[in-house]
Every structure is written in C-alpha cells, then in structure tokens.
Design a protein around this motif. Structure first.
Motif, PDB file in Angstrom:
ATOM      1  N   UNK A 128       0.822  -1.212   0.000  1.00 30.90           N
ATOM      2  CA  UNK A 128       0.000   0.000   0.000  1.00 30.90           C
ATOM      3  C   UNK A 128       0.853   1.258   0.000  1.00 30.90           C
ATOM      4  N   UNK A 129       1.932   1.245   0.774  1.00 26.59           N
ATOM      5  CA  UNK A 129       2.837   2.408   0.798  1.00 26.59           C
ATOM      6  C   UNK A 129       3.504   2.620  -0.546  1.00 26.59           C
ATOM      7  N   UNK A 130       3.948   1.548  -1.185  1.00 27.94           N
ATOM      8  CA  UNK A 130       4.575   1.662  -2.499  1.00 27.94           C
ATOM      9  C   UNK A 130       3.583   2.207  -3.530  1.00 27.94           C
ATOM     10  N   UNK A 131       2.333   1.735  -3.456  1.00 30.35           N
ATOM     11  CA  UNK A 131       1.307   2.210  -4.372  1.00 30.35           C
ATOM     12  C   UNK A 131       1.064   3.704  -4.188  1.00 30.35           C
ATOM     13  N   UNK A 132       0.991   4.164  -2.940  1.00 32.03           N
ATOM     14  CA  UNK A 132       0.791   5.581  -2.664  1.00 32.03           C
ATOM     15  C   UNK A 132       1.971   6.406  -3.163  1.00 32.03           C
ATOM     16  N   UNK A 133       3.185   5.919  -2.982  1.00 28.16           N
ATOM     17  CA  UNK A 133       4.370   6.630  -3.456  1.00 28.16           C
ATOM     18  C   UNK A 133       4.382   6.716  -4.980  1.00 28.16           C
ATOM     19  N   UNK A 134       3.984   5.633  -5.652  1.00 29.47           N
ATOM     20  CA  UNK A 134       3.927   5.637  -7.114  1.00 29.47           C
ATOM     21  C   UNK A 134       2.869   6.620  -7.610  1.00 29.47           C
ATOM     22  N   UNK A 135       1.714   6.632  -6.954  1.00 28.52           N
ATOM     23  CA  UNK A 135       0.652   7.561  -7.345  1.00 28.52           C
ATOM     24  C   UNK A 135       1.095   9.004  -7.169  1.00 28.52           C
ATOM     25  N   UNK A 136       1.772   9.297  -6.063  1.00 32.54           N
ATOM     26  CA  UNK A 136       2.248  10.654  -5.810  1.00 32.54           C
ATOM     27  C   UNK A 136       3.299  11.055  -6.836  1.00 32.54           C
ATOM     28  N   UNK A 137       4.187  10.138  -7.186  1.00 34.63           N
ATOM     29  CA  UNK A 137       5.212  10.429  -8.194  1.00 34.63           C
ATOM     30  C   UNK A 137       4.571  10.637  -9.564  1.00 34.63           C
ATOM     31  N   UNK A 138       3.508   9.909  -9.831  1.00 30.91           N
ATOM     32  CA  UNK A 138       2.790  10.007 -11.102  1.00 30.91           C
ATOM     33  C   UNK A 138       1.919  11.268 -11.134  1.00 30.91           C
ATOM     34  N   UNK A 139       1.613  11.798  -9.961  1.00 25.70           N
ATOM     35  CA  UNK A 139       0.805  13.008  -9.899  1.00 25.70           C
ATOM     36  C   UNK A 139      -0.683  12.749  -9.869  1.00 25.70           C
ATOM     37  N   UNK A 140      -1.098  11.552  -9.471  1.00 28.97           N
ATOM     38  CA  UNK A 140      -2.519  11.216  -9.396  1.00 28.97           C
ATOM     39  C   UNK A 140      -2.861  10.741  -7.989  1.00 28.97           C
ATOM     40  N   UNK A 141      -4.004  11.176  -7.509  1.00 28.21           N
ATOM     41  CA  UNK A 141      -4.507  10.725  -6.218  1.00 28.21           C
ATOM     42  C   UNK A 141      -5.861  10.071  -6.432  1.00 28.21           C
ATOM     43  N   UNK A 142      -6.024   8.897  -5.855  1.00 25.93           N
ATOM     44  CA  UNK A 142      -7.244   8.129  -6.019  1.00 25.93           C
ATOM     45  C   UNK A 142      -8.083   8.205  -4.749  1.00 25.93           C
ATOM     46  N   UNK A 143      -9.403   8.338  -4.928  1.00 28.18           N
ATOM     47  CA  UNK A 143     -10.369   8.371  -3.819  1.00 28.18           C
ATOM     48  C   UNK A 143     -10.110   9.482  -2.820  1.00 28.18           C
ATOM     49  N   UNK A 144      -9.458  10.544  -3.230  1.00 25.83           N
ATOM     50  CA  UNK A 144      -9.210  11.658  -2.322  1.00 25.83           C
ATOM     51  C   UNK A 144     -10.457  12.529  -2.204  1.00 25.83           C
ATOM     52  N   UNK A 145     -10.980  12.963  -3.333  1.00 21.17           N
ATOM     53  CA  UNK A 145     -12.172  13.810  -3.351  1.00 21.17           C
ATOM     54  C   UNK A 145     -13.392  12.922  -3.174  1.00 21.17           C
ATOM     55  N   UNK A 146     -14.210  13.248  -2.180  1.00 23.75           N
ATOM     56  CA  UNK A 146     -15.414  12.464  -1.911  1.00 23.75           C
ATOM     57  C   UNK A 146     -16.482  12.823  -2.937  1.00 23.75           C
TER      58      UNK A 146
END
Length: 94
Positions: free
Chosen positions: A8-26
């Motif tokens: 999960x941490x690696x996935x979050x780091x990859x998303x942040x590096x890619x510039x995309x956040x998932x399920x952040x905005x409700x």
C-alpha cells in the motif's frame, strides 16, 4: 492505529510520483467543493464536465478536473491541494 502494508505504501508513493490521487475527493461532496471554489473569494469558473469527469473548472489559463471511473475519483496535484484547503477552511477539520 492501523499500519499500512508495504504494498500500500509503495502504491501511494507511485501515485504521488505520477501526480494522481485516487479516492481523495469524496464524490458526494463534489457539488459543495465546486460551490466553494466558484464563490467570489476563489473565482474559479465552472465548465461543463466531459465524459468521465465530475468536475471541471478553470482560472487564469489553468484547468482542474476530477475524474470518476465508476469506482473511484481521480485527481491531480492542484485539486489535491485545493481539496485539503477546502477541508481545512470550509470544514475546520485541521
């Protein structure tokens, strides 16, 4: 306190590096978020969302959008920063 798995941490780091956040905005709070951004203090201008988008706004040549793929919302860095500002100043959560 729940600990995040290494995967999960690696996935979050990859998303942040890619510039995309998932399920952040409700998804249910998007209309409230848009109303906050388009008020006279923030001056974002609303646009009609394209297919797959739930929010599209522009200001000074910058367009921000929130995508929805049927399961989750997807946003970029600008929206992430605005979302946390919304939570902080509109909801007084922080």
């Amino acid at each position: 306190m729940k600990r995040l798995s290494l995967k999960a941490r690696r996935k979050m780091e990859q998303d942040a590096a890619r510039g995309k956040w998932y399920n952040l905005v409700e998804l249910q709070r998007v209309p409230e978020f848009v109303a906050w951004l388009t008020d006279e203090d923030h001056e974002w201008m609303g646009q009609s969302p394209d297919v797959g988008e739930v929010m599209r706004l522009h200001k000074y040549g910058v367009t921000i959008r929130v995508l929805y793929d049927g399961r989750r919302t997807i946003c970029g860095r600008h929206v992430m920063a605005l979302w946390y500002s919304f939570l902080c100043f509109h909801d007084n959560q922080f």
